[in-house]
Design a protein around this motif. Structure first.
Motif, PDB file in Angstrom:
ATOM      1  N   TYR A  34       0.840  -1.194   0.000  1.00 17.19           N
ATOM      2  CA  TYR A  34       0.000   0.000   0.000  1.00 17.19           C
ATOM      3  C   TYR A  34       0.863   1.228   0.000  1.00 17.19           C
ATOM      4  O   TYR A  34       1.839   1.266   0.750  1.00 17.19           O
ATOM      5  CB  TYR A  34      -0.898  -0.015   1.248  1.00 17.19           C
ATOM      6  CG  TYR A  34      -1.755   1.203   1.389  1.00 17.19           C
ATOM      7  CD1 TYR A  34      -2.897   1.350   0.633  1.00 17.19           C
ATOM      8  CD2 TYR A  34      -1.409   2.216   2.269  1.00 17.19           C
ATOM      9  CE1 TYR A  34      -3.689   2.475   0.754  1.00 17.19           C
ATOM     10  CE2 TYR A  34      -2.195   3.345   2.396  1.00 17.19           C
ATOM     11  CZ  TYR A  34      -3.332   3.465   1.641  1.00 17.19           C
ATOM     12  OH  TYR A  34      -4.108   4.575   1.752  1.00 17.19           O
ATOM     13  N   PRO A  35       0.577   2.220  -0.743  1.00 16.53           N
ATOM     14  CA  PRO A  35      -0.426   2.312  -1.798  1.00 16.53           C
ATOM     15  C   PRO A  35       0.098   1.738  -3.107  1.00 16.53           C
ATOM     16  O   PRO A  35       1.303   1.655  -3.318  1.00 16.53           O
ATOM     17  CB  PRO A  35      -0.651   3.821  -1.924  1.00 16.53           C
ATOM     18  CG  PRO A  35       0.662   4.423  -1.568  1.00 16.53           C
ATOM     19  CD  PRO A  35       1.252   3.512  -0.527  1.00 16.53           C
ATOM     20  N   TYR A  37       1.256   1.595  -6.976  1.00 20.56           N
ATOM     21  CA  TYR A  37       1.990   2.593  -7.759  1.00 20.56           C
ATOM     22  C   TYR A  37       2.392   2.030  -9.108  1.00 20.56           C
ATOM     23  O   TYR A  37       2.415   0.816  -9.318  1.00 20.56           O
ATOM     24  CB  TYR A  37       3.232   3.072  -7.000  1.00 20.56           C
ATOM     25  CG  TYR A  37       4.272   2.002  -6.803  1.00 20.56           C
ATOM     26  CD1 TYR A  37       5.312   1.837  -7.704  1.00 20.56           C
ATOM     27  CD2 TYR A  37       4.216   1.142  -5.706  1.00 20.56           C
ATOM     28  CE1 TYR A  37       6.262   0.853  -7.530  1.00 20.56           C
ATOM     29  CE2 TYR A  37       5.165   0.162  -5.521  1.00 20.56           C
ATOM     30  CZ  TYR A  37       6.176   0.025  -6.430  1.00 20.56           C
ATOM     31  OH  TYR A  37       7.121  -0.959  -6.262  1.00 20.56           O
ATOM     32  N   VAL A  53      -3.178   7.664  -4.150  1.00 24.57           N
ATOM     33  CA  VAL A  53      -3.254   8.159  -2.766  1.00 24.57           C
ATOM     34  C   VAL A  53      -4.609   8.814  -2.505  1.00 24.57           C
ATOM     35  O   VAL A  53      -4.691   9.910  -1.945  1.00 24.57           O
ATOM     36  CB  VAL A  53      -2.100   9.135  -2.456  1.00 24.57           C
ATOM     37  CG1 VAL A  53      -0.771   8.408  -2.442  1.00 24.57           C
ATOM     38  CG2 VAL A  53      -2.062  10.277  -3.456  1.00 24.57           C
ATOM     39  N   PHE A  97       1.637   5.551   5.314  1.00 24.64           N
ATOM     40  CA  PHE A  97       2.474   4.716   4.459  1.00 24.64           C
ATOM     41  C   PHE A  97       3.810   5.401   4.233  1.00 24.64           C
ATOM     42  O   PHE A  97       3.966   6.599   4.462  1.00 24.64           O
ATOM     43  CB  PHE A  97       1.799   4.440   3.104  1.00 24.64           C
ATOM     44  CG  PHE A  97       1.709   5.643   2.217  1.00 24.64           C
ATOM     45  CD1 PHE A  97       2.736   5.958   1.340  1.00 24.64           C
ATOM     46  CD2 PHE A  97       0.599   6.471   2.261  1.00 24.64           C
ATOM     47  CE1 PHE A  97       2.656   7.079   0.523  1.00 24.64           C
ATOM     48  CE2 PHE A  97       0.508   7.583   1.443  1.00 24.64           C
ATOM     49  CZ  PHE A  97       1.536   7.886   0.573  1.00 24.64           C
TER      50      PHE A  97
END
Length: 155
Positions: A34-35, A37, A53, A97
């Protein structure tokens, strides 16, 4: 843990000793996470990291580059949490995160922007002129003697 022997490469490649460390780090890192990408290549020297995000404002995000490591972190405040809010189901993550990306030499952050829940970090590799390929003149013994004779004649 599996180790890879890079000694055959090091016989013909000079200065790639950090290469083995980078591969070991990549092998140990967890996929996904997470997250989510993307890493895009948009030209010979241009790259973009795009991170999903959703729910984070620009004030909740931080981008830092230190010693060729790009760190993107996010932390949302609890101001949305109230005692009156009751969830039947909570599927939207509200967690902090931190993502780290190892940058190659001469790669720098050009731009960062947040639009439609996506954080775009644009990167560019800018090799200094001194590091670009250059032609080296090969001299022969005769040209060296001619240069020496010219210098003696002038003196």
């Amino acid at each position: 843990m599996t180790t890879i022997d890079f000694s055959p490469l090091f016989r013909s490649m000079i200065g790639f000793d950090r290469f083995s460390n980078a591969l070991e780090t990549a092998y140990r890192s967890e996929p996904g996470g997470y997250p989510p990408y993307n890493v895009e290549v948009s030209g010979e020297n241009d790259y973009r990291v795009t991170m999903a995000v959703a729910g984070f404002a620009d004030k909740d995000l931080a981008i830092e580059v230190k010693e060729n490591i790009l760190t993107v972190s996010g932390a949302r405040g609890d101001e949305e949490e109230t005692a009156e809010t009751r969830y039947l189901y909570r599927g939207i993550a509200n967690r902090s995160f931190e993502r780290k990306f190892q940058l190659a030499d001469y790669v720098r952050v050009v731009d960062a922007r947040l639009e439609n829940g996506l954080l775009h970090v644009d990167l560019r590799r800018e090799v200094p002129e001194a590091m670009k390929p250059r032609k080296v003149e090969i001299r022969t013994d005769q040209s060296r003697l001619i240069e020496s004779e010219k210098l003696r004649a002038v003196a």
